[in-house]
Design a protein around this motif. Structure first.
Motif, PDB file in Angstrom:
ATOM      1  N   UNK A   6      -7.312   4.733  -2.976  1.00 13.47           N
ATOM      2  CA  UNK A   6      -6.177   5.298  -2.251  1.00 13.47           C
ATOM      3  C   UNK A   6      -4.884   4.500  -2.378  1.00 13.47           C
ATOM      4  N   UNK A   7      -4.919   3.451  -3.195  1.00 12.31           N
ATOM      5  CA  UNK A   7      -3.690   2.649  -3.329  1.00 12.31           C
ATOM      6  C   UNK A   7      -2.656   3.350  -4.205  1.00 12.31           C
ATOM      7  N   UNK A   8      -1.377   3.133  -3.878  1.00 12.11           N
ATOM      8  CA  UNK A   8      -0.305   3.807  -4.611  1.00 12.11           C
ATOM      9  C   UNK A   8      -0.154   3.227  -6.010  1.00 12.11           C
ATOM     10  N   UNK A  50      12.524   0.487  -4.631  1.00 12.65           N
ATOM     11  CA  UNK A  50      11.113   0.344  -4.243  1.00 12.65           C
ATOM     12  C   UNK A  50      10.525  -0.956  -4.782  1.00 12.65           C
ATOM     13  N   UNK A  51      10.987  -1.319  -5.980  1.00 13.88           N
ATOM     14  CA  UNK A  51      10.438  -2.495  -6.655  1.00 13.88           C
ATOM     15  C   UNK A  51      10.739  -3.776  -5.874  1.00 13.88           C
ATOM     16  N   UNK A  52      11.765  -3.730  -5.023  1.00 12.96           N
ATOM     17  CA  UNK A  52      12.086  -4.919  -4.241  1.00 12.96           C
ATOM     18  C   UNK A  52      11.059  -5.202  -3.147  1.00 12.96           C
ATOM     19  N   UNK A  53      10.239  -4.201  -2.814  1.00 12.49           N
ATOM     20  CA  UNK A  53       9.181  -4.425  -1.824  1.00 12.49           C
ATOM     21  C   UNK A  53       8.018  -5.158  -2.492  1.00 12.49           C
ATOM     22  N   UNK A  54       7.258  -5.873  -1.676  1.00 13.40           N
ATOM     23  CA  UNK A  54       6.112  -6.608  -2.224  1.00 13.40           C
ATOM     24  C   UNK A  54       5.006  -5.627  -2.631  1.00 13.40           C
ATOM     25  N   UNK A  55       4.418  -5.860  -3.783  1.00  9.68           N
ATOM     26  CA  UNK A  55       3.267  -5.056  -4.206  1.00  9.68           C
ATOM     27  C   UNK A  55       3.613  -3.783  -4.949  1.00  9.68           C
ATOM     28  N   UNK A  56       4.909  -3.540  -5.197  1.00 10.11           N
ATOM     29  CA  UNK A  56       5.282  -2.295  -5.881  1.00 10.11           C
ATOM     30  C   UNK A  56       5.846  -2.561  -7.274  1.00 10.11           C
ATOM     31  N   UNK A  57       5.706  -3.809  -7.732  1.00  5.27           N
ATOM     32  CA  UNK A  57       6.353  -4.206  -8.991  1.00  5.27           C
ATOM     33  C   UNK A  57       5.868  -3.409 -10.194  1.00  5.27           C
ATOM     34  N   UNK A  58       4.619  -2.971 -10.138  1.00  6.11           N
ATOM     35  CA  UNK A  58       4.086  -2.290 -11.322  1.00  6.11           C
ATOM     36  C   UNK A  58       3.930  -0.785 -11.125  1.00  6.11           C
ATOM     37  N   UNK A  59       4.377  -0.277  -9.984  1.00  3.62           N
ATOM     38  CA  UNK A  59       4.251   1.172  -9.769  1.00  3.62           C
ATOM     39  C   UNK A  59       5.104   1.919 -10.784  1.00  3.62           C
ATOM     40  N   UNK A  60       4.675   3.129 -11.116  1.00  7.24           N
ATOM     41  CA  UNK A  60       5.423   3.879 -12.112  1.00  7.24           C
ATOM     42  C   UNK A  60       6.184   5.039 -11.484  1.00  7.24           C
ATOM     43  N   UNK A  67      10.420   6.789   2.476  1.00  5.33           N
ATOM     44  CA  UNK A  67       9.377   6.146   1.678  1.00  5.33           C
ATOM     45  C   UNK A  67       9.425   4.633   1.871  1.00  5.33           C
ATOM     46  N   UNK A  68      10.631   4.061   1.870  1.00  5.92           N
ATOM     47  CA  UNK A  68      10.771   2.617   2.073  1.00  5.92           C
ATOM     48  C   UNK A  68      10.224   2.228   3.440  1.00  5.92           C
ATOM     49  N   UNK A  69      10.560   3.028   4.454  1.00  2.00           N
ATOM     50  CA  UNK A  69      10.077   2.747   5.809  1.00  2.00           C
ATOM     51  C   UNK A  69       8.559   2.784   5.870  1.00  2.00           C
ATOM     52  N   UNK A  70       7.987   3.834   5.256  1.00  2.00           N
ATOM     53  CA  UNK A  70       6.537   3.999   5.294  1.00  2.00           C
ATOM     54  C   UNK A  70       5.841   2.808   4.627  1.00  2.00           C
ATOM     55  N   UNK A  71       6.365   2.408   3.472  1.00  2.00           N
ATOM     56  CA  UNK A  71       5.735   1.304   2.743  1.00  2.00           C
ATOM     57  C   UNK A  71       5.889  -0.017   3.500  1.00  2.00           C
ATOM     58  N   UNK A  72       7.044  -0.211   4.142  1.00  2.00           N
ATOM     59  CA  UNK A  72       7.251  -1.433   4.918  1.00  2.00           C
ATOM     60  C   UNK A  72       6.287  -1.492   6.094  1.00  2.00           C
ATOM     61  N   UNK A  73       6.107  -0.331   6.764  1.00  2.00           N
ATOM     62  CA  UNK A  73       5.192  -0.289   7.900  1.00  2.00           C
ATOM     63  C   UNK A  73       3.767  -0.570   7.458  1.00  2.00           C
ATOM     64  N   UNK A  74       3.395  -0.022   6.309  1.00  2.00           N
ATOM     65  CA  UNK A  74       2.041  -0.247   5.800  1.00  2.00           C
ATOM     66  C   UNK A  74       1.796  -1.706   5.469  1.00  2.00           C
ATOM     67  N   UNK A  75       2.785  -2.354   4.846  1.00  2.00           N
ATOM     68  CA  UNK A  75       2.551  -3.746   4.456  1.00  2.00           C
ATOM     69  C   UNK A  75       2.560  -4.636   5.698  1.00  2.00           C
ATOM     70  N   UNK A  76       3.322  -4.257   6.734  1.00  2.00           N
ATOM     71  CA  UNK A  76       3.287  -5.013   7.993  1.00  2.00           C
ATOM     72  C   UNK A  76       1.922  -4.886   8.645  1.00  2.00           C
TER      73      UNK A  76
END
Ligand code: C2E
Ligand code: MG
Ligand code: MG
Ligand code: MG
Length: 291
Positions: A53-55, A105-115, A275-284
């Protein structure tokens, strides 16, 4: 309005045709205004790894954000834009926005390789496309390996040497090519042989028929999907399922060996800010669990 009957091959005008013409004219105006006033947006929908289920990536989906009429989805826009030729300008605008979004999006942690997967209309494959794309990627420091070009059979059916040359260039540049809505067209299978396809996106109608209809339909759907999966893998393609709305569908598709998936179960397409908000909440949430 003049109204005649259809005898002797004469054209019939009726109220519904007038409505259609008026609607069409209105949409053409929306499109022109949208280009001029910068109302076109790229919504994002996550594409997840079905095993956990990971993005893995995001698909950019065009929206026209009209100040009075609200959000207009692509269904009615694209057909008209293709006929009038504005689709090339719209596509370019959406591509620009989407690549800008990927950079954020790439500035968030863990999204560096997302396409990032972007839909392309046949009319966008002109000679300048690879150059334009390269310039955008350079500007945002993004590797071409993170870009997926989504095309449908309609692009390949054109059988236009220029289109093929552009596709080949994009592929050699490092972008991946996805065949969208796979299984709905006339001869999808043969295209896997003749074009540099990397990803097969199984149309959402297959996902739906996994869990609706009679037991026989559901059994046959499983067999079809399994067949597409086997052929695609043997051709070296990864397989993405579209339109996953239930846990049951996710589980079945995972068991059938599909690699990735997208659908309302994971997330609806949304604006970049959401999307940024959702990803930030998930990583928190993850950090909190770890602590
Ligand atoms: P597509 O590329 O096959 O995109 C998937 C469509 O399914 C999207 O509709 C998406 O919102 C929708 N979808 C995603 N998950 C689910 C789900 O779980 N259930 C259901 N029922 N639907 C789901 P959307 O955004 O309305 O786009 C429709 C089509 O318009 C796209 O189909 C694509 O062919 C085209 N399109 C979208 N954006 C662009 C663009 O920028 N350029 C071009 N040329 N075409 C685009
Ligand atoms: Mg698509
Ligand atoms: Mg699709
Ligand atoms: Mg589709």
């Amino acid at each position: 309005a003049r109204k005649r009957d259809g005898k002797n091959g004469m054209l019939v005008f009726d109220a519904s045709m007038l409505d259609t013409a008026r609607e069409r004219h209105e949409m053409e105006q929306n499109i022109e205004a949208g280009l001029k006033e910068d109302w076109f947006e790229a919504y994002l929908q996550p594409i997840v790894d079905l095993s956990d289920g990971r993005i893995a990536g995001f698909e950019a989906l065009m929206r026209l954000n009209h100040p009075d009429k609200g959000i207009l989805p692509p269904a009615r826009i694209i057909g008209i834009a293709e006929e009038t030729g504005t689709i090339a300008r719209i596509g370019e605008r959406v591509l620009e926005k989407a690549i800008g979004h990927l950079a954020r999006l790439t500035q968030l942690e863990g999204t560096e390789t997302t396409y990032l997967a972007v839909n392309f209309s046949p009319l966008q494959f002109e000679q300048t496309l690879p150059h334009k794309l390269a310039a955008l990627l350079l500007k945002h420091h993004i590797s071409p390996a993170r870009i997926v070009i989504e095309i449908t059979e309609a692009v390949l059916m054109l059988d236009n040497p220029d289109v093929h040359a552009v596709l080949k260039q994009l592929s050699e540049f490092g972008c991946r090519i996805a065949l969208d809505d796979f299984g709905t067209g006339y001869s999808s299978l043969s295209y896997l042989n003749r074009f540099p396809v990397d990803i097969v996106k199984v149309d959402q109608s297959f996902t739906r028929s996994l869990t609706t209809g009679t037991a026989d339909i559901r059994r046959k759907s499983r067999m079809l999907i399994k067949g597409i999966r086997t052929i695609s893998h043997q051709m070296g393609c990864t397989v993405v399922a579209e339109g996953i709305e239930t846990k049951e569908q996710w589980e079945l598709l995972r068991k059938l060996g599909l690699d990735f998936g997208q659908g309302y179960l994971f997330s609806r397409p949304m604006p970049i800010e959401n999307m940024l908000l959702m990803l930030e909440m998930e990583s928190e949430a993850k950090v909190t669990t770890r602590a």
